[in-house]
Design an enzyme around this catalytic site. Sequence first.
Site, PDB file in Angstrom:
ATOM      1  N   ASP A   1       3.689   9.455  -0.556  1.00  0.00           N
ATOM      2  CA  ASP A   1       2.515   8.654  -0.198  1.00  0.00           C
ATOM      3  C   ASP A   1       2.315   7.572  -1.252  1.00  0.00           C
ATOM      4  O   ASP A   1       2.482   7.845  -2.445  1.00  0.00           O
ATOM      5  CB  ASP A   1       1.266   9.557  -0.165  1.00  0.00           C
TER       6      ASP A   1
ATOM      7  N   HIS B   1       0.807  -1.224   0.000  1.00  0.00           N
ATOM      8  CA  HIS B   1       0.000   0.000   0.000  1.00  0.00           C
ATOM      9  C   HIS B   1       0.838   1.271   0.000  1.00  0.00           C
ATOM     10  O   HIS B   1       0.310   2.354  -0.210  1.00  0.00           O
ATOM     11  CB  HIS B   1      -0.926  -0.002   1.222  1.00  0.00           C
TER      12      HIS B   1
HETATM   13  C1  GDG Z   1      -2.081   3.658   3.353  1.00  0.00           C
HETATM   14  C2  GDG Z   1      -1.016   4.340   2.474  1.00  0.00           C
HETATM   15  C3  GDG Z   1      -2.669   4.387   0.597  1.00  0.00           C
HETATM   16  C4  GDG Z   1      -8.611   9.944   7.963  1.00  0.00           C
HETATM   17  N1  GDG Z   1      -9.079  10.615   9.028  1.00  0.00           N
HETATM   18  C5  GDG Z   1     -10.263  10.086   9.326  1.00  0.00           C
HETATM   19  C6  GDG Z   1     -10.528   9.046   8.418  1.00  0.00           C
HETATM   20  N2  GDG Z   1      -9.499   8.988   7.600  1.00  0.00           N
HETATM   21  C7  GDG Z   1      -9.443   8.061   6.442  1.00  0.00           C
HETATM   22  C8  GDG Z   1      -9.430   8.820   5.142  1.00  0.00           C
HETATM   23  C9  GDG Z   1      -8.858   7.782   4.193  1.00  0.00           C
HETATM   24  C10 GDG Z   1      -7.943   6.980   5.124  1.00  0.00           C
HETATM   25  O1  GDG Z   1      -8.291   7.282   6.470  1.00  0.00           O
HETATM   26  C11 GDG Z   1      -6.487   7.378   4.953  1.00  0.00           C
HETATM   27  O2  GDG Z   1      -6.037   6.864   3.747  1.00  0.00           O
HETATM   28  P1  GDG Z   1      -4.737   7.406   3.041  1.00  0.00           P
HETATM   29  O3  GDG Z   1      -4.655   6.776   1.719  1.00  0.00           O
HETATM   30  O4  GDG Z   1      -4.828   8.890   2.975  1.00  0.00           O
HETATM   31  O5  GDG Z   1      -3.512   7.060   3.996  1.00  0.00           O
HETATM   32  P2  GDG Z   1      -2.929   5.824   4.906  1.00  0.00           P
HETATM   33  O6  GDG Z   1      -3.742   5.613   6.107  1.00  0.00           O
HETATM   34  O7  GDG Z   1      -1.522   6.204   5.176  1.00  0.00           O
HETATM   35  O8  GDG Z   1      -3.012   4.528   3.989  1.00  0.00           O
HETATM   36  C12 GDG Z   1      -1.688   5.225   1.426  1.00  0.00           C
HETATM   37  C13 GDG Z   1      -3.601   3.599   1.487  1.00  0.00           C
HETATM   38  O9  GDG Z   1      -2.879   2.829   2.455  1.00  0.00           O
HETATM   39  C14 GDG Z   1      -4.476   2.633   0.681  1.00  0.00           C
HETATM   40  O10 GDG Z   1      -3.703   1.783  -0.104  1.00  0.00           O
HETATM   41  O11 GDG Z   1      -3.429   5.263  -0.208  1.00  0.00           O
HETATM   42  O12 GDG Z   1      -0.710   5.785   0.560  1.00  0.00           O
HETATM   43  O13 GDG Z   1      -0.124   5.116   3.277  1.00  0.00           O
HETATM   44  O14 GDG Z   1      -9.853   6.937   3.721  1.00  0.00           O
HETATM   45  O15 GDG Z   1     -10.731   9.246   4.833  1.00  0.00           O
HETATM   46  N3  GDG Z   1     -11.648   8.303   8.429  1.00  0.00           N
HETATM   47  C15 GDG Z   1     -12.565   8.609   9.380  1.00  0.00           C
HETATM   48  N4  GDG Z   1     -12.375   9.594  10.313  1.00  0.00           N
HETATM   49  C16 GDG Z   1     -11.257  10.365  10.305  1.00  0.00           C
HETATM   50  O16 GDG Z   1     -11.118  11.289  11.133  1.00  0.00           O
HETATM   51  N5  GDG Z   1     -13.711   7.897   9.429  1.00  0.00           N
END
Ligand code: GDG
Length: 473
Positions: free
Chosen positions: A366, A158
Amino acid sequence: MARLVIVSNRVAVPEEGGKAVAAGGLAVAVKEAFSSYEGLWFGWSGTVTENPTEEPTLIDRGRVQYAVVDLSPQDHKEYYAGFANRALWPIMHYRLGLGAFSRSDYSGYSRVNRTFARALAKLVEPDDIIWVHDYHLLPLASELRGLGLANPIGYFHHIPWPAADVFNSLPASGDLLRAIADYDLIGLQTDPDVQNLSRNLIDTMRAIPLGGGSLMVDGRRTRIRSFPIGIDVEGFKEAAEKAGSNKVVRETIAGLRTRKLLIGVDRLDYSKGVPERMEAVSSFFASNPDQRGNVTYIQITPKSRSEVPEYEQLAREVNETVGEINGSLGDPAWTPIQYVTKAYPRPVLAGLYRAARVGLVTPMRDGMNLVAKEYIVAQSAEDPGVLVLSKFAGAARQLPEALLVNPYDRFEVAEAIRTALYMSRGERLERWKPMAERMTREDVDWWARNFLTELEHFRTVEREPPTAAQAAE
Ligand code: GDG
């Protein structure tokens, strides 16, 4: 029906009666993968306990069975907080200076992978296909092969896969490269990630390219391809459209009055560039004094990995930065940065994205970044906002119409914020439309289907040895 076995560090077991747990990125992705399979989801329960048993706890929820194991305090410290999150995570995100390698952590990481493999192997049937997720489990296929499993095993990474010189600075890099080749299919987020890993296997492990992304490594054939992860577009769009009736969203919008909203949503992680983004917002207000009082920046940043010292340090740094900027720029009637560390339900996030004229997604690095995709999908088709996106997020490759920025350059980010705030509705629509269409086409279902269709091939064709011509090449 063929069975799918999914393995990830954490398992999100739904409550009885089918109520889903909070839908994080991985949980949504796994749910999608199970839509056309019966199966099993295996991993850590999230519980740390003295003397955990190797025997997993089995929980049946309809067509999916969950098998979870606890970790001991030592496992948690070495495997999870140590090697996975203090060595692999920073190195994969190009942060060599933050990498803290220790031999005992690495041995804990290897031990937990071995224990997981032993527990899982007893549950796997010969017809199952196995899909392993993320950097906590790089050596899992190798351990499973050691126990005699011949099932197709795929791996999805990821996070970014860095350039060879960066990855090879990790003392265990050779072992890990050798182990990862035991997967039949390795999925990465972007083509540059694929090139980084393939090049490294060729140069360091003398892998032989067989064409079509396949490599022969130490007599085993593996295929490396990019599968950019998508989001649940329909679900998210619907949540954003309905969010107007949500109390938090309504009150936030009312509190803005005529101010325009900038929004950032990130786990508290140094890869996400939160303090750097705040400095860029501060530069924007410094060079656009007429905008003071007219723009509010809301940053939602739930805490994560607080057991890792670098994250504690980051939490302090962000608090100080917010305090300094609000103290020096704000006045009693206006707070430039509203910073919250609690997690909000997804519908609230969707509503706030929709209310924001600008989405600020500026990670230093990222794998993909789902927030960028969620922001696009949440916009109103009549009056969409503008996405300011780091060129070092995997998502930038599918969202080239965003305002792409270098997150290391606070003045460039400040300038992009200004451009976004002054952008005409015509240009906003012109940029947003192709991105929204692409997100709809390349959603989470598209991603899971592509990966699993390819993994299915390894039941038959792909397992055959290379032809003489391929081997000679
Ligand atoms: C890894 C990789 C890759 C955030 N704050 C809240 C909340 N979130 C949710 C967001 C989004 C998720 O968490 C975060 O996803 P990201 O992709 O931005 O980042 P990582 O957690 O680092 O994920 C990344 C991912 O895996 C998938 O392959 O894209 O690069 O690092 O969905 O909305 N959700 C809720 N409350 C919050 O306050 N419910």
